[in-house]
Structures are given as C-alpha cells and as structure tokens.
Design a protein around this motif. Structure first.
Motif, mmCIF file in Angstrom:
data_model
loop_
_atom_site.group_PDB
_atom_site.id
_atom_site.type_symbol
_atom_site.label_atom_id
_atom_site.label_comp_id
_atom_site.label_asym_id
_atom_site.label_seq_id
_atom_site.Cartn_x
_atom_site.Cartn_y
_atom_site.Cartn_z
ATOM 1 N N GLU A 35 -34.069 24.393 3.070
ATOM 2 C CA GLU A 35 -33.230 25.092 4.229
ATOM 3 C C GLU A 35 -32.295 24.120 4.700
ATOM 4 O OE1 GLU A 35 -33.891 27.233 8.529
ATOM 5 O OE2 GLU A 35 -35.774 26.610 7.276
ATOM 6 N N ALA A 36 -31.048 24.386 4.407
ATOM 7 C CA ALA A 36 -29.857 23.610 4.750
ATOM 8 C C ALA A 36 -28.916 24.372 5.755
ATOM 9 C CB ALA A 36 -29.212 23.114 3.513
ATOM 10 N N TYR A 37 -28.094 23.608 6.717
ATOM 11 C CA TYR A 37 -27.196 24.427 7.505
ATOM 12 C C TYR A 37 -26.018 23.336 7.822
ATOM 13 C CZ TYR A 37 -25.111 26.140 11.705
ATOM 14 O OH TYR A 37 -24.094 26.483 12.753
ATOM 15 N N CYS A 38 -24.778 23.883 7.395
ATOM 16 C CA CYS A 38 -23.818 23.228 7.633
ATOM 17 C C CYS A 38 -22.844 24.144 8.622
ATOM 18 C CB CYS A 38 -22.964 23.096 6.147
ATOM 19 S SG CYS A 38 -21.102 22.223 6.665
ATOM 20 N N PRO A 39 -22.591 23.618 9.721
ATOM 21 C CA PRO A 39 -21.896 24.396 10.830
ATOM 22 C C PRO A 39 -20.032 24.568 10.292
ATOM 23 C CG PRO A 39 -22.636 22.519 11.764
ATOM 24 C CD PRO A 39 -23.230 22.511 10.424
ATOM 25 N N ILE A 40 -19.788 25.801 10.358
ATOM 26 C CA ILE A 40 -18.731 25.880 9.625
ATOM 27 C C ILE A 40 -17.685 26.651 10.797
ATOM 28 C CG2 ILE A 40 -17.285 27.233 7.807
ATOM 29 C CD1 ILE A 40 -18.689 25.170 6.653
ATOM 30 N N ARG A 41 -16.481 26.263 10.897
ATOM 31 C CA ARG A 41 -15.375 26.800 11.709
ATOM 32 C C ARG A 41 -14.137 27.227 10.864
ATOM 33 N NH1 ARG A 41 -11.256 23.337 13.279
ATOM 34 N NH2 ARG A 41 -11.685 21.128 12.770
ATOM 35 N N THR A 42 -13.430 28.360 11.329
ATOM 36 C CA THR A 42 -12.314 28.848 10.720
ATOM 37 C C THR A 42 -11.220 28.118 11.410
ATOM 38 O OG1 THR A 42 -13.444 30.880 10.153
ATOM 39 C CG2 THR A 42 -11.192 31.034 10.121
ATOM 40 N N GLU A 43 -10.035 27.697 10.587
ATOM 41 C CA GLU A 43 -8.944 27.199 11.103
ATOM 42 C C GLU A 43 -7.944 27.985 10.167
ATOM 43 O OE1 GLU A 43 -7.925 22.760 9.821
ATOM 44 O OE2 GLU A 43 -9.157 22.679 11.424
ATOM 45 N N VAL A 44 -6.685 27.941 10.996
ATOM 46 C CA VAL A 44 -5.445 28.484 10.250
ATOM 47 C C VAL A 44 -4.646 27.227 9.824
ATOM 48 C CG1 VAL A 44 -3.375 29.945 10.589
ATOM 49 C CG2 VAL A 44 -5.636 30.527 11.698
ATOM 50 N N LYS A 45 -4.170 27.243 8.641
ATOM 51 C CA LYS A 45 -3.494 26.160 8.152
ATOM 52 C C LYS A 45 -2.208 26.716 7.940
ATOM 53 C CE LYS A 45 -6.162 22.486 7.584
ATOM 54 N NZ LYS A 45 -5.811 21.073 8.174
ATOM 55 N N GLN A 46 -0.856 26.112 8.039
ATOM 56 C CA GLN A 46 0.352 26.496 8.087
ATOM 57 C C GLN A 46 0.990 25.708 6.984
ATOM 58 O OE1 GLN A 46 2.405 27.462 11.494
ATOM 59 N NE2 GLN A 46 4.346 27.956 10.315
ATOM 60 N N TRP A 47 1.593 26.142 5.760
ATOM 61 C CA TRP A 47 2.531 25.635 4.814
ATOM 62 C C TRP A 47 3.606 26.019 5.126
ATOM 63 C CZ3 TRP A 47 -2.343 26.996 4.225
ATOM 64 C CH2 TRP A 47 -3.467 26.043 3.499
ATOM 65 N N THR A 48 4.758 25.497 4.468
ATOM 66 C CA THR A 48 6.128 26.148 4.831
ATOM 67 C C THR A 48 6.181 27.425 4.176
ATOM 68 O OG1 THR A 48 6.784 25.374 2.446
ATOM 69 C CG2 THR A 48 7.177 23.832 4.355
ATOM 70 N N ASP A 49 5.736 27.956 3.576
ATOM 71 C CA ASP A 49 5.619 29.353 2.704
ATOM 72 C C ASP A 49 4.827 30.369 3.209
ATOM 73 O OD1 ASP A 49 4.077 28.379 1.382
ATOM 74 O OD2 ASP A 49 4.341 29.098 -0.536
ATOM 75 N N ARG A 50 3.640 29.759 4.024
ATOM 76 C CA ARG A 50 2.577 30.726 4.167
ATOM 77 C C ARG A 50 1.625 30.288 5.473
ATOM 78 N NH1 ARG A 50 -1.616 28.967 0.743
ATOM 79 N NH2 ARG A 50 -0.410 27.539 -0.799
#
Length: 154
Positions: free
Chosen positions: A26-41
């Motif tokens: 049983e394993a747990y890795c807390p994950i969060r969502t992040e918005v990355k911005q590149w020059t085109d997207r």
C-alpha cells in the motif's frame, strides 16, 4: 499497520508508487495539479506535493520489501529510527490534495521563519524560528522577550 516515509530518486515518485502497488504494498504519493505555461500553450500537470517522498503502509518486519522496487533510495529516519507517519496525517494529506482550486506550497523550516505556536501555554503566539536541531527547536517570542526550546521526547 504504520505508515513510513521513503525517499525516492528525483522525479520518480509516481512510478515508484505504481511499482509498489503492483507488488502488493500500500503506497501513497500526495499529488497536486499545477498549471504550467510555455510560450505556445498551457497545460495542467500532476506533481508530487512533497518532492522525492512516498508513504508506504506495511508491517515493521516487512520494511525491506520496498527495496525490490527500482527508484526507492531509503527510508526517512527520525532520531535513528524509520520515521512513522500517523494515519491522521495521511488522511489530512488526502483531504488537502482532494480540494479543488486550492494552491498548496510545501516550505522547509528555515531559521528566521515566523512560526505560529499551535498548543500549550503560548498557543496562538507567533515567534521567529531561531534554529532547528536534532531533538529540539528554538523559537524566539519577541512579544515576551523569551526563547522557547521545544524538546522532542525519545
């Protein structure tokens, strides 16, 4: 069964979690969502809340099983013993990472940081973290002109 914190190779947290689960741990890795911005997207990506750490729940006698998985470096130790994480703390991490629209930042304690004292006779007061040692933390309460030394019991 207790939860333990393991250190992984850099940027291997999600893969290590998957591999541990595939061998029945049983394993747990807390994950969060992040918005990355590149020059085109812009793109939403999932990143670990605590870089290089994964939590595993297994019996003390079976701790060596995690080293079968590639990417595991070692257990995190506290006072010479593998660090155990309480069930409540894992539950709080799970609640924290499930919240929508909340930005979470993990910051290491640094001398000079302002900390809030959550309990005890100085509850609610803020102080300056002077230094962190192996078994104690020194906090200066400027309002009272005192230094508090918090000792960790063995």
């Amino acid at each position: 069964m207790p939860w333990f914190a393991i250190l992984t190779k850099s940027r291997n947290e999600k893969k290590v979690t998957e591999r541990l689960r595939s061998v029945g741990i049983e394993a747990y890795c807390p994950i969060r969502t992040e918005v990355k911005q590149w020059t085109d997207r812009k793109k939403k990506i999932e990143v670990p809340l605590i870089p290089s750490y994964v939590f595993v729940c297994l019996d003390e006698r079976e701790r060596d099983k995690v080293f079968v998985v590639s990417g595991v470096v070692r257990y995190l130790h506290w006072l010479g013993k593998p660090a155990q994480v309480k069930d409540e703390e894992i539950a709080e991490l799970q609640k924290l990472t499930s919240l929508e629209g909340v930005e979470v930042e993990v910051v290491q304690w640094q001398p000079g940081s302002i900390v809030s004292i959550p309990s005890g006779p100085f509850r609610g007061m803020e102080g300056i973290l002077e230094r962190v040692e192996k078994r104690q933390v020194h906090i200066i309460l400027e309002e009272l002109g005192v230094r508090i030394i918090v000792h960790r019991k063995q």
